[in-house]
Design an enzyme around this catalytic site. Structure first.
Site, PDB file in Angstrom:
ATOM      1  N   ASP A 171      61.300 116.075  62.089  1.00 57.55           N
ATOM      2  CA  ASP A 171      62.426 115.238  62.518  1.00 57.55           C
ATOM      3  C   ASP A 171      63.049 114.501  61.340  1.00 57.55           C
ATOM      4  O   ASP A 171      64.269 114.498  61.159  1.00 57.55           O
ATOM      5  CB  ASP A 171      61.956 114.180  63.517  1.00 57.55           C
ATOM      6  CG  ASP A 171      61.724 114.773  64.889  1.00 57.55           C
ATOM      7  OD1 ASP A 171      62.391 115.756  65.218  1.00 57.55           O
ATOM      8  OD2 ASP A 171      60.877 114.238  65.615  1.00 57.55           O
ATOM      9  N   TYR A 172      62.206 113.835  60.575  1.00 57.73           N
ATOM     10  CA  TYR A 172      62.756 112.999  59.505  1.00 57.73           C
ATOM     11  C   TYR A 172      63.363 113.871  58.397  1.00 57.73           C
ATOM     12  O   TYR A 172      64.416 113.527  57.850  1.00 57.73           O
ATOM     13  CB  TYR A 172      61.694 112.043  58.966  1.00 57.73           C
ATOM     14  CG  TYR A 172      61.368 110.970  59.992  1.00 57.73           C
ATOM     15  CD1 TYR A 172      62.392 110.221  60.570  1.00 57.73           C
ATOM     16  CD2 TYR A 172      60.068 110.735  60.408  1.00 57.73           C
ATOM     17  CE1 TYR A 172      62.126 109.257  61.530  1.00 57.73           C
ATOM     18  CE2 TYR A 172      59.791 109.758  61.364  1.00 57.73           C
ATOM     19  CZ  TYR A 172      60.831 109.030  61.920  1.00 57.73           C
ATOM     20  OH  TYR A 172      60.569 108.077  62.870  1.00 57.73           O
TER      21      TYR A 172
END
Ligand SMILES: CC(C)(COP(=O)(O)OP(=O)(O)OC[C@H]1O[C@@H](n2cnc3c(N)ncnc32)[C@H](O)[C@@H]1OP(=O)(O)O)[C@@H](O)C(=O)NCCC(=O)NCCSC(=O)C(=O)O
Length: 398
Positions: A171-172
């Site tokens: 995600d990041y």
């Protein structure tokens, strides 16, 4: 002046990857308006260990990526909500969305629809597998991509079997890749005057994170396997010390020479990398015995002195107390939400800039906190805003 000052970003994303991309633009000065969904908040507003915060839509997961944004709550399933979003997009620089491919187009809010009213817009769609192709219609989360892209198969040990990374790294990383793609499109727009559509897939983003393993397979013919804390050379890996694990990092030939000389074992120094691979078992046995004789902190100091990278395996509480973090200011303070006393700290960006340092300026907004304000800025008159609110197309938080 901040790099993205006066840049207007409409952020119709939810969960982690998309909002994190918008957060990164916000800490670099962009005016980010989060489009919240009335009555059905972004799931991260409800997530985190503090139940009171989650119940108030200010869950700790949201607090990690909500700073510097304003929130406008619009029901995009209504004609009024669509009208309001279009009014915001007419003059915006960037639109980011991460719904199932086709979901916004079905509401008349796809790239073609928006490019007609604003050809300069950079419209970025983040999706699971891409906007088209055999898996295009599918949805997914970080843990699904860790599974299907082969990342879990690299993590863990032969005994444990595949494991998920403890943090949502996909995600990041996707958030950062998204911010980079948008930045590149803005640079392109500077030169050509034209906006464009970005189609970013989280499945692809996960493969980007495994680039060395991809070429090990495609060029080297070596299928990856779970590596755990063990590397192909013994000078790199986790070892028990007198009081906990130490990650030793004598990765290159110079460092392995320093390692063995520091340990008083010049006889163990190798001259070729391949010899280190062949001697793994013998070297690991010597290191296992030696590492038990001191504490992890002592070894950190010892190896620092000898120019060999090494670090104690620490819990987060200890990592956050590291004076280096204060020195750099990567965690910046924000007031505790819900009127609670004190501050919490949030990671901002991993780089310092001499002219325009990333900063948090305002706390994460409540759902619909700025609806009236941003609709008025978009040129919608007070009467129409009141009508949108009374028909439920827009919601202003109290
Ligand atoms: C995250 C998701 C799995 C969530 O799936 P779903 O809950 O099934 O939502 P969908 O996107 O399929 O559909 C969203 C629906 O909401 C509607 N929608 C969206 N915004 C609004 C507003 N403001 N008002 C009214 N309706 C709205 C949209 O039109 C769709 O309607 P209908 O068309 O009528 O259904 C998916 O959105 C997805 O795969 N996104 C792309 C990849 C991604 O970003 N994954 C999460 C990363 S974070 C992560 O992985 C992690 O935290 O871990």
């Amino acid at each position: 002046m901040m790099p993205f000052e006066r840049l207007r970003v409409i952020d119709a994303t939810h969960v982690l990857a998309g909002p994190f991309a918008a957060y990164q633009m916000a800490v670099m000065g962009a005016d980010v308006i989060k489009i919240d969904r009335p009555g059905d908040p972004d799931q991260v507003r409800l997530q985190g260990p503090d139940r009171e915060l989650s119940a108030a839509g200010m869950g700790t997961t949201y607090l990690a990526q909500g700073a510097n944004k304003r929130s406008a709550a619009l029901d995009l399933k209504t004609a009024g909500g669509q009208e309001a979003l279009k009014a915001l997009l007419k003059d915006a620089d960037v639109f980011i969305e991460n719904y199932r491919p086709g979901a916004l187009a079905a509401l008349g809010l796809g790239y073609q629809d928006i490019a007609r009213i604003n050809p300069r817009i950079v419209y970025c769609s983040v999706s699971a597998f891409g906007q088209t192709g055999p898996r295009g219609p599918e949805t997914g989360y970080d843990f699904v991509f860790q599974a299907v892209a082969g990342l879990m198969a690299l993590t863990g040990t032969e005994e444990s079997g595949p494991l998920r990374a403890g943090a949502p790294v996909v995600d990041y990383a996707t958030g950062y890749m998204t911010a980079f793609a948008i930045t590149a499109a803005l640079y392109h727009r500077e030169r050509t005057g034209r906006g464009q559509h970005i189609d970013l897939a989280m499945f692809d983003a996960t493969l980007m994170l495994m680039s060395t393993h991809v070429t090990a397979l495609t060029a080297g013919g070596k299928p990856p396997h779970p590596e755990g804390n063990r590397f192909n050379v013994a000078g790199v890996g986790a070892y028990d010390t007198a009081d906990g694990l130490l990650m030793l990092g004598a990765a290159n030939m110079r460092q392995q020479k320093r390692l063995w000389l520091a340990l008083g074992r010049p006889d163990m120094v190798k001259t070729a990398h391949a010899d280190r691979i062949d001697a793994h078992a013998e070297e690991a046995a010597v290191l296992r015995e030696a590492m038990l004789t001191r504490t992890a902190s002592d070894w950190e100091a010892f190896f620092r002195h000898h120019g060999v990278p090494a670090g104690k395996v620490r819990p987060m509480e200890e990592a956050l107390a590291d004076p280096q973090l204060n020195h750099r200011g990567v965690l910046q303070p924000l007031p505790q939400p819900l009127g609670r006393a004190g501050e919490y700290r949030v990671p901002v960006a991993p780089f310092l800039m001499s002219e325009s340092n990333p900063t948090v300026r305002s706390p994460p907004p409540a759902l619909g906190q700025h609806t009236r304000e941003v609709l008025a800025e978009a040129g919608i008159d007070d009467g129409r805003i009141a009508a949108l609110i009374s028909e439920g197309a827009a919601v202003q938080a109290l």
